[in-house]
Scaffold this active site. Structure first.
Site, PDB file in Angstrom:
ATOM      1  CB  SER A 140      -0.860  -0.009   1.267  1.00  0.00           C
ATOM      2  OG  SER A 140      -1.436   1.253   1.514  1.00  0.00           O
ATOM      3  CE1 TYR A 189      -4.278  -2.140   5.234  1.00  0.00           C
ATOM      4  CE2 TYR A 189      -3.071  -0.110   4.839  1.00  0.00           C
ATOM      5  CZ  TYR A 189      -3.770  -1.191   4.361  1.00  0.00           C
ATOM      6  OH  TYR A 189      -3.958  -1.352   3.008  1.00  0.00           O
TER       7      TYR A 189
HETATM    8  N1  LIG Z   1      -8.701  -1.122  -1.144  1.00  0.00           N
HETATM    9  C1  LIG Z   1      -7.712  -0.233  -1.019  1.00  0.00           C
HETATM   10  O1  LIG Z   1      -7.934   0.973  -1.078  1.00  0.00           O
HETATM   11  C2  LIG Z   1      -6.309  -0.717  -0.828  1.00  0.00           C
HETATM   12  C3  LIG Z   1      -5.260   0.198  -1.015  1.00  0.00           C
HETATM   13  C4  LIG Z   1      -3.960  -0.219  -0.846  1.00  0.00           C
HETATM   14  C5  LIG Z   1      -3.694  -1.537  -0.495  1.00  0.00           C
HETATM   15  N2  LIG Z   1      -4.718  -2.406  -0.310  1.00  0.00           N
HETATM   16  C6  LIG Z   1      -4.394  -3.775   0.078  1.00  0.00           C
HETATM   17  O2  LIG Z   1      -4.902  -4.679  -0.868  1.00  0.00           O
HETATM   18  C7  LIG Z   1      -5.169  -5.924  -0.223  1.00  0.00           C
HETATM   19  C8  LIG Z   1      -6.573  -6.385  -0.590  1.00  0.00           C
HETATM   20  O3  LIG Z   1      -7.494  -5.429  -0.134  1.00  0.00           O
HETATM   21  P1  LIG Z   1      -8.957  -5.276  -0.747  1.00  0.00           P
HETATM   22  O4  LIG Z   1      -9.236  -3.836  -0.734  1.00  0.00           O
HETATM   23  O5  LIG Z   1      -9.075  -6.038  -2.007  1.00  0.00           O
HETATM   24  O6  LIG Z   1      -9.806  -5.958   0.437  1.00  0.00           O
HETATM   25  P2  LIG Z   1     -11.158  -6.791   0.451  1.00  0.00           P
HETATM   26  O7  LIG Z   1     -11.701  -6.634   1.827  1.00  0.00           O
HETATM   27  O8  LIG Z   1     -12.011  -6.486  -0.719  1.00  0.00           O
HETATM   28  O9  LIG Z   1     -10.643  -8.278   0.268  1.00  0.00           O
HETATM   29  C9  LIG Z   1      -9.776  -8.862   1.215  1.00  0.00           C
HETATM   30  C10 LIG Z   1      -9.961 -10.359   1.153  1.00  0.00           C
HETATM   31  O10 LIG Z   1      -9.056 -10.921   2.110  1.00  0.00           O
HETATM   32  C11 LIG Z   1      -9.748 -11.894   2.858  1.00  0.00           C
HETATM   33  N3  LIG Z   1      -9.173 -11.993   4.184  1.00  0.00           N
HETATM   34  C12 LIG Z   1      -9.150 -11.026   5.130  1.00  0.00           C
HETATM   35  N4  LIG Z   1      -8.610 -11.513   6.249  1.00  0.00           N
HETATM   36  C13 LIG Z   1      -8.290 -12.808   5.996  1.00  0.00           C
HETATM   37  C14 LIG Z   1      -7.728 -13.834   6.775  1.00  0.00           C
HETATM   38  N5  LIG Z   1      -7.439 -13.657   8.075  1.00  0.00           N
HETATM   39  N6  LIG Z   1      -7.520 -15.036   6.204  1.00  0.00           N
HETATM   40  C15 LIG Z   1      -7.854 -15.243   4.907  1.00  0.00           C
HETATM   41  N7  LIG Z   1      -8.432 -14.314   4.137  1.00  0.00           N
HETATM   42  C16 LIG Z   1      -8.634 -13.108   4.673  1.00  0.00           C
HETATM   43  C17 LIG Z   1     -11.200 -11.399   2.933  1.00  0.00           C
HETATM   44  O11 LIG Z   1     -12.103 -12.457   3.217  1.00  0.00           O
HETATM   45  C18 LIG Z   1     -11.381 -10.810   1.538  1.00  0.00           C
HETATM   46  O12 LIG Z   1     -11.856 -11.781   0.613  1.00  0.00           O
HETATM   47  C19 LIG Z   1      -4.983  -5.690   1.274  1.00  0.00           C
HETATM   48  O13 LIG Z   1      -3.726  -6.174   1.676  1.00  0.00           O
HETATM   49  C20 LIG Z   1      -5.016  -4.189   1.386  1.00  0.00           C
HETATM   50  O14 LIG Z   1      -4.274  -3.732   2.470  1.00  0.00           O
HETATM   51  C21 LIG Z   1      -6.030  -2.023  -0.474  1.00  0.00           C
END
Ligand SMILES: NC(=O)c1ccc[n+]([C@@H]2O[C@H](COP(=O)([O-])OP(=O)(O)OC[C@H]3O[C@@H](n4cnc5c(N)ncnc54)[C@H](O)[C@@H]3O)[C@@H](O)[C@H]2O)c1
Length: 262
Positions: free
Chosen positions: A144, A157
């Protein structure tokens, strides 16, 4: 095994490769799983949510593994069963909790570190020997902008993402002689369920409307004033998995609309 020299043109085809994508039931992980599968890889979809894991697996003819990454015993069992032997690892699963440090629950802190730092380490520990044996491997860590910058109220985070950046760099150094690259992709705000949840949390915290949170909080620091789509992150992740990216390693690659250019 020696590392083959660069030859052009390169292939973007991942036929014959196996990929493991964590958190692939939703958002960025789902988009990565679908894109890697479309490029020819067989994708192992790991998620704690059974329904969404199976749904993504069905969409891309992959294999679903229902595992909570916070449960280290369950993760080790899944990794040692023998059916997940990836050439590509996308460490993607992540969760967010927003609270000032004095009010931050230590159990939440520990859980976030387990899911976003310890689990990637355990996965790499099991996956790297196979990659080394084939002299080819790709590790893509979905970090991120918070892997290289901080924001208030996100102590766990931000700490976890900074730790993931460190793990990725060590993986790059150790993997280099074995044809394995490791990189972090560092997006700003991506339109996913995790982000939608943050809008309501931040709205409550700042006393703002949801629209104002997106405009005044989330997009305040990006020069490009829009959210990123999960498919954009997936295209970048796919590129890092191809031979075209074989010299890109140990990098923190911004996808942040010039946030970190300031
Ligand atoms: N959405 C944003 O703005 C953003 C920005 C920068 C980085 N990220 C990073 O991208 C990655 C994905 O985020 P996203 O926005 O797609 O999230 P999301 O919530 O849409 O999806 C996350 C997925 O991870 C799974 N998950 C969560 N905890 C878990 C666990 N303990 N064991 C197994 N599965 C688990 C959830 O069930 C879900 O399917 C994350 O690492 C997040 O930090 C997201």
């Amino acid at each position: 095994m020696s590392i083959p020299p660069f030859t052009s043109p390169v292939s973007l085809d991942l036929t014959g490769r196996a990929a493991l994508v964590t958190g692939a039931g939703s958002g960025i992980g789902r988009a990565c799983a679908l894109r890697l599968a479309a490029a020819g890889a067989h994708v192992h979809i790991l998620d704690r949510d059974a329904e969404s894991a199976r749904s993504t697996a069905k969409e891309c003819d992959g294999t679903a593994h229902v595992v909570d990454l916070a449960d280290s015993d369950a993760l080790e069992q899944a990794l040692t069963r023998g059916d997940i032997v990836p050439d590509i690892v996308v460490n993607n699963a992540g969760v967010q909790v927003v609270a000032p440090i004095p009010e931050f629950d230590p159990d939440d802190f520990r859980r976030i570190m387990a899911v976003m730092v310890e689990a990637p380490f355990r996965i790499l520990r099991r996956a790297l020997p196979h990659m080394y044996a084939n002299a080819w491997g790709r590790v893509v860590n979905i970090s991120s902008v918070h892997g290289v910058r901080a924001s208030p109220f996100k102590s766990a985070y931000v700490a976890a993402k900074h730790a993931l950046e460190g793990l990725s760099k060590v993986t790059a150094l150790e993997g280099a002689p074995h044809g394995v690259t490791s990189n972090c992709v560092d997006p700003a705000y991506v339109r996913t369920p995790l982000m939608e949840n943050q809008i309501s949390d931040q709205a409550a915290l700042h006393g703002l409307s949801p629209d104002a949170v997106v405009r005044d909080v989330m997009l305040e620091r990006t020069a490009i004033k829009r959210l990123i789509e999960p498919a954009e992150v997936a295209e970048f992740a796919l590129f890092l998995c191809t031979d075209a990216a074989s010299f890109i390693s140990g990098a923190s690659l911004p996808m942040d609309g010039a946030w970190t250019a300031r």
